[in-house]
Design a protein around this motif. Structure first.
Motif, PDB file in Angstrom:
ATOM      1  N   GLN A   1      24.023  44.261 -11.030  1.00 37.57           N
ATOM      2  CA  GLN A   1      22.828  44.279 -10.184  1.00 37.57           C
ATOM      3  C   GLN A   1      23.184  44.742  -8.779  1.00 37.57           C
ATOM      4  OE1 GLN A   1      21.329  40.275 -10.521  1.00 37.57           O
ATOM      5  NE2 GLN A   1      20.074  40.753 -12.312  1.00 37.57           N
ATOM      6  N   SER A   2      24.321  44.298  -8.284  1.00 37.36           N
ATOM      7  CA  SER A   2      24.770  44.721  -6.959  1.00 37.36           C
ATOM      8  C   SER A   2      25.022  46.227  -6.932  1.00 37.36           C
ATOM      9  CB  SER A   2      26.038  43.973  -6.572  1.00 37.36           C
ATOM     10  OG  SER A   2      26.539  44.427  -5.352  1.00 37.36           O
ATOM     11  N   ALA A   3      25.651  46.742  -7.985  1.00 42.67           N
ATOM     12  CA  ALA A   3      25.903  48.187  -8.060  1.00 42.67           C
ATOM     13  C   ALA A   3      24.583  48.956  -8.116  1.00 42.67           C
ATOM     14  CB  ALA A   3      26.757  48.508  -9.284  1.00 42.67           C
TER      15      ALA A   3
ATOM     16  N   GLN B   1      19.993  51.863  -2.722  1.00 41.90           N
ATOM     17  CA  GLN B   1      20.089  51.960  -1.276  1.00 41.90           C
ATOM     18  C   GLN B   1      20.590  53.350  -0.872  1.00 41.90           C
ATOM     19  OE1 GLN B   1      22.950  49.317   0.460  1.00 41.90           O
ATOM     20  NE2 GLN B   1      22.128  49.538   2.506  1.00 41.90           N
ATOM     21  N   GLY B   2      21.576  53.853  -1.605  1.00 39.54           N
ATOM     22  CA  GLY B   2      22.079  55.200  -1.321  1.00 39.54           C
ATOM     23  C   GLY B   2      21.008  56.259  -1.530  1.00 39.54           C
ATOM     24  N   LEU B   3      20.229  56.106  -2.617  1.00 34.36           N
ATOM     25  CA  LEU B   3      19.146  57.062  -2.873  1.00 34.36           C
ATOM     26  C   LEU B   3      18.089  57.003  -1.778  1.00 34.36           C
ATOM     27  CD1 LEU B   3      18.657  56.667  -6.728  1.00 34.36           C
ATOM     28  CD2 LEU B   3      19.739  58.569  -5.514  1.00 34.36           C
ATOM     29  N   LEU B   4      17.734  55.787  -1.352  1.00 38.97           N
ATOM     30  CA  LEU B   4      16.739  55.642  -0.288  1.00 38.97           C
ATOM     31  C   LEU B   4      17.251  56.243   1.017  1.00 38.97           C
ATOM     32  CD1 LEU B   4      15.384  52.046  -0.928  1.00 38.97           C
ATOM     33  CD2 LEU B   4      14.151  54.194  -1.204  1.00 38.97           C
ATOM     34  N   TYR B   5      18.530  56.022   1.317  1.00 38.18           N
ATOM     35  CA  TYR B   5      19.087  56.587   2.536  1.00 38.18           C
ATOM     36  C   TYR B   5      19.096  58.114   2.473  1.00 38.18           C
ATOM     37  CZ  TYR B   5      22.172  57.387   6.472  1.00 38.18           C
ATOM     38  OH  TYR B   5      22.699  57.829   7.656  1.00 38.18           O
TER      39      TYR B   5
END
Length: 174
Positions: A100-102, A108-112
């Motif tokens: 889940q953390s991954a 988060q990377g995609l949103l950034y």
């Protein structure tokens, strides 16, 4: 009699050895009971252990001692299996939490990345609008200059027309 003495000495040695083992097992059982109590308090296990005690007047025989040790061993094995099951559950929960953390880090990377793309698009559009506004301001200035020149030319033309009409009027009067 010597045979009986030898057997008595052997049985006493065996009894001493078994008593020592029993003492060790009781210490281990006491330790496990405290762990069970703490786990029971935490709500993870509901095992009740009852130590079977013989009345003080009846001496322990080897069979009873072995039976008692076997019971303690069974309880210790049961505790071990419960701990292994708890460990497996913990490992499973840890693995799930890691996945889940991954997944969250990936999102988060995609949103950034999406944010950076939108920021670049907005910056590009902003600079395009700014350039367009500057071109329109230049065109407006040029149009104002042309209007001023045309107005001046019209004034000159109208004053020239006025002079021609004045000259015509003067020549007609003559």
């Amino acid at each position: 009699t010597t045979q009986l003495q030898d057997q008595l000495e052997q049985s006493q040695a065996l009894c001493q050895k078994l008593t020592t083992q029993c003492a060790r097992q009781e210490m281990q059982v006491t330790h496990l009971e405290t762990e069970i109590a703490s786990l029971r308090h935490a709500g993870e296990i509901a095992v009740k252990y009852e130590n079977s005690k013989l009345p003080g007047s009846i001496p322990l025989t080897s069979a009873e001692l072995i039976t008692s040790l076997n019971k303690q061993l069974l309880h210790a094995l049961h505790r071990l299996s419960v701990q292994e099951e708890s460990l497996k559950k913990s490992e499973s929960a840890l693995s799930k939490a890691q996945s889940q953390s991954a997944a969250i880090l990936h999102k988060q990377g995609l949103l950034y990345q999406e944010y950076e793309d939108q920021k670049a698009t907005w910056t590009r559009k902003h600079s395009q609008y700014k350039e367009e506004r500057e071109r329109m301001a230049e065109c407006h200035e040029q149009d104002q200059i042309k209007i001023t020149n045309l107005t001046h030319a019209m004034e000159v033309q109208s004053s020239a027309d006025g002079q021609q009409s004045y000259v015509l009027q003067v020549t007609q009067r003559m």
